[in-house]
Design a protein around this motif. Structure first.
Motif, mmCIF file in Angstrom:
data_model
loop_
_atom_site.group_PDB
_atom_site.id
_atom_site.type_symbol
_atom_site.label_atom_id
_atom_site.label_comp_id
_atom_site.label_asym_id
_atom_site.label_seq_id
_atom_site.Cartn_x
_atom_site.Cartn_y
_atom_site.Cartn_z
ATOM 1 N N LEU A 1 0.871 -1.189 0.000
ATOM 2 C CA LEU A 1 0.000 0.000 0.000
ATOM 3 C C LEU A 1 0.903 1.232 0.000
ATOM 4 O O LEU A 1 1.612 1.490 0.968
ATOM 5 N N HIS B 1 -3.023 6.572 -6.457
ATOM 6 C CA HIS B 1 -4.328 7.218 -6.388
ATOM 7 C C HIS B 1 -5.451 6.225 -6.661
ATOM 8 O O HIS B 1 -5.217 5.060 -6.994
ATOM 9 N N LYS B 2 -6.673 6.728 -6.493
ATOM 10 C CA LYS B 2 -7.861 5.867 -6.530
ATOM 11 C C LYS B 2 -7.928 5.042 -7.809
ATOM 12 O O LYS B 2 -7.811 5.593 -8.895
ATOM 13 N N ALA C 1 -9.580 -3.938 -3.325
ATOM 14 C CA ALA C 1 -9.801 -3.203 -4.570
ATOM 15 C C ALA C 1 -10.349 -1.817 -4.234
ATOM 16 O O ALA C 1 -10.983 -1.621 -3.204
ATOM 17 N N ASP C 2 -10.091 -0.867 -5.122
ATOM 18 C CA ASP C 2 -10.539 0.509 -4.864
ATOM 19 C C ASP C 2 -11.977 0.753 -5.301
ATOM 20 O O ASP C 2 -12.685 1.540 -4.681
ATOM 21 N N LEU C 3 -12.372 0.129 -6.398
ATOM 22 C CA LEU C 3 -13.708 0.385 -6.948
ATOM 23 C C LEU C 3 -14.338 -0.919 -7.398
ATOM 24 O O LEU C 3 -13.668 -1.773 -7.991
ATOM 25 N N GLU D 1 -21.227 1.413 -0.971
ATOM 26 C CA GLU D 1 -19.852 1.353 -1.481
ATOM 27 C C GLU D 1 -19.803 0.915 -2.940
ATOM 28 O O GLU D 1 -18.802 1.118 -3.617
ATOM 29 N N ARG E 1 -5.087 3.569 1.764
ATOM 30 C CA ARG E 1 -6.231 3.028 1.004
ATOM 31 C C ARG E 1 -6.820 4.127 0.136
ATOM 32 O O ARG E 1 -6.955 5.271 0.569
ATOM 33 N N ARG E 2 -7.157 3.780 -1.108
ATOM 34 C CA ARG E 2 -7.710 4.773 -2.028
ATOM 35 C C ARG E 2 -9.094 4.332 -2.507
ATOM 36 O O ARG E 2 -9.434 4.508 -3.670
ATOM 37 N N CYS E 3 -9.868 3.741 -1.574
ATOM 38 C CA CYS E 3 -11.193 3.290 -1.955
ATOM 39 C C CYS E 3 -12.072 4.477 -2.342
ATOM 40 O O CYS E 3 -11.931 5.574 -1.796
ATOM 41 N N GLY E 4 -12.956 4.243 -3.287
ATOM 42 C CA GLY E 4 -13.838 5.308 -3.746
ATOM 43 C C GLY E 4 -14.742 5.797 -2.635
ATOM 44 O O GLY E 4 -15.159 5.022 -1.771
ATOM 45 N N GLY E 5 -15.042 7.099 -2.622
ATOM 46 C CA GLY E 5 -15.984 7.656 -1.653
ATOM 47 C C GLY E 5 -15.366 8.619 -0.661
ATOM 48 O O GLY E 5 -16.079 9.382 -0.008
ATOM 49 N N LEU F 1 -13.134 0.655 4.210
ATOM 50 C CA LEU F 1 -14.015 1.250 3.219
ATOM 51 C C LEU F 1 -14.479 2.623 3.722
ATOM 52 O O LEU F 1 -14.262 2.969 4.884
ATOM 53 N N THR F 2 -15.117 3.366 2.837
ATOM 54 C CA THR F 2 -15.530 4.722 3.184
ATOM 55 C C THR F 2 -16.445 4.737 4.413
ATOM 56 O O THR F 2 -16.336 5.620 5.266
#
Lengths: 401, 401
Positions: free
Chosen positions: A101, A106-107, A138-140, A159, B318-322, B382-383
């Protein structure tokens, strides 16, 4: 002490290499621990016979001739098989392919996954696959499903990004089918280049119009060189349309007992042979042009037509529905990560196929998480409980920092 | 001991003041910690050259001439820059602008926020922004979204007030567009005076008709003097229609890497320059008439065309969306609070712009909450996990009582 104590000593993979006369190339075939078919250690003669029979099968499956074969290393192979220790070093694979990490990333750089599935009947399966991908790192995570399914899947978790674009026959007039199908595929086409992997099948259902559309999405993925993991009703689709995946090396199929049976009947025109399970799996994967197949079972067997690996660490005796969906989402993430690290992995493992490495890692992680969840929840263990333990289980094996 | 130990010593902002010949006014330019562009402390000559180059850029960006400039306080600025400590004292800002909880106050006085966003595809983003506002301490949080999205967003939480008033092209006939648009804006107009800030963009999507309506809502907010925080697809809208926000000082834009790139290309007609990031951001904010821009990145940079601040405390890898949605909701709350305390803040900080102070506070709080969430959840963070830590993180910095 690890959270999950393996039921048997785990040792690295050993190889039994055969030189095949028809192509004069070495095929490294790795066997794992198959207690259901291996001879007892004390009965070496029986074991030797079984290995010879297996060798003959392999030679036939790979297109060679028993009479002409020259064996290299088979003696060592026989010796190791007689010991009964053939497990892939799955934790080592997990550690090597899980990326560090890095705060400068970036995302999206840790993975962008999409699940194609979810219809009027099924909403849990695509959710399980998509949320598992996020919980692993995973990010998305996107879901492409029908309108009916979308509202429900969205409500499970904010999410996920859920696209209500698929249609089933009941909502489409015959004369509109062509237009709706093209529109659906065009919607996916807008997004597909952004994804590292598609999971096709969880909760897809068997509506003929919907499956035709998904077949077109599969062709699109192939043209775009996007890896695909195919499970559930996606396997029904490809078993009846093998050309969709044949020869596309970025494919993973994850059949359960019945799905595997149909696949073997369709491709090899035979019944499942548990006595020679790894050889039959190898032949099957090779017959579909070197795609990767993860045969789910007491031991998970994985082959890409060149190697066979197994993951047999004990998970949980609970067989609640949905665990296969965790697996498919996990294979998507791990194989994406493995694709980024293949160069480094090459020197360490006998296979550099990221789809195989992704299967090994996903299988091992699911088993570990299931084991921990079962420890807490016993008979009431559900898929959601296992998902909640994915992160901690991965952390135990490959700490984030 | 604080929950989040900063990776580097955090010191208050220092100023480098330039007297500009064309307007004969002082512009206080505050630099923060940019390790990627700063000279090493041991190399003072290189550092001096870099500062001179940066000065020249600033003078050009602010409309002055390098030859005519007279510098005040620049020696101190250079000295501080060579030390490499330029971080805004974000925790001090947080403590000063967060209002005391007073039992005599009534519902709404701690903040009333509205999010304009949520469409057929996206429901998580507006939820994250709206619920974050509440979790920080706002009293009321509304969401204005499409009908499809409303049911889902309502199901995420009973705490939100969700208005299903937006429409996308697919549900509007061409001949009805004018009527529907007017009706939508009229619905928002009924409420807008009650809000302390609008967050425009999370999960808005890119439907042209919807974006046109939101453009009208933005004009309404401006006429009503309601602050706006613009993120996500709202940035897509304003980047293509800069007049919507140009010169409106109660605007905050919160672009990520790609959104910032498009903005720089559109406004400055150049590529992003990471070497001179603060200068370029300053020029960009000035070019759009002194709006505030929070450029998200490893360090968050904030400028209103007069000052540049940075928040660089480490959050989470962490670059999770949100996470951007949390930020936009938080900026809305903190900038609203800062507007109530500006008179007091004036004497303490070099800037009294409540939009800038709100950005500093929001950035610092998100980073702290993300750090704590990551400590517990590691790769599976997560977000939602971060949102759960907003309250405790703020309490650690600015206790409620």
């Amino acid at each position: 002490m690890p959270l999950l104590a393996p039921t048997r000593p785990v040792t690295p993979v050993h190889s039994l290499s055969l030189l095949l006369p028809n192509c004069w190339a070495y095929h490294s075939i790795k066997f794992a621990q198959f207690p259901f078919l291996l001879p007892r250690p004390s009965n070496c003669m029986l074991g030797f016979t079984a290995v010879l029979r297996r060798q003959q099968f392999l030679i036939r499956a790979l297109g060679g001739s028993g009479e002409k074969v020259r064996s290299r290393g088979s003696a060592a192979g026989i010796k190791v098989m007689a010991r009964g220790n053939f497990e892939a070093d799955a934790e080592k694979v997990l550690r090597r392919i899980t990326p560090a990490l890095d705060p400068t990333r970036h995302k999206g750089q840790a993975g962008k996954i999409a699940v194609i599935g979810g219809c009027r009947e099924y909403t849990g399966a695509p959710y399980f696959a998509a949320i598992s991908a996020l919980k692993i790192g995973a990010d998305l995570s996107h879901v492409f499903c029908t309108r009916d399914a979308a509202t429900v899947i969205k409500s499970y978790s904010p999410e996920l990004i859920v696209h209500p674009i698929l249609e089933e026959s009941y909502s489409v007039r015959d004369e509109d089918e062509g237009f709706i199908s093209s529109k659906t595929v065009a919607e996916v086409a807008k997004w597909i280049e952004r994804f590292d992997c598609l999971v096709i099948g969880p909760g897809l259902g068997r509506d003929p119009f919907l499956l035709d559309c998904v077949g077109e999405i599969l062709k699109l993925a192939r043209r775009s060189n996007i890896p695909v993991v195919i499970d559930g009703d996606g396997l029904f689709l490809v078993t009846n349309n093998l050309d969709l995946v044949s020869g596309y090396a970025l494919t993973v199929l994850t059949p359960n007992v019945n799905e595997y049976k149909r696949l073997v009947q369709k491709v090899l025109d035979s019944d499942v042979n548990d006595q020679d399970a790894p050889e039959q799996l190898l032949a099957l994967a090779k017959s579909i042009g070197g795609i990767t197949i993860l045969r789910k079972g007491k031991s998970d067997l994985i082959s890409d037509g060149r190697t066979v690996n197994a993951v047999s660490t004990f998970g949980s005796p609970r067989r609640c529905g949905g665990q296969g969906d965790i697996l498919s989402g996990s294979v998507a993430v791990f194989s994406s990560w493995a694709r980024q690290t293949t160069a480094e992995v090459d020197a360490t493992f006998s296979t550099s196929n990221p789809m195989v490495l992704g299967c090994i890692a996903a299988s091992a992680l699911l088993r570990k998480a299931a084991s921990v969840a079962f420890e807490s929840n016993k008979r009431s263990t559900l898929t959601t409980d296992i998902i909640e333990h994915l992160g901690r289980s991965l952390e135990d094996i490959s700490p984030a920092c």
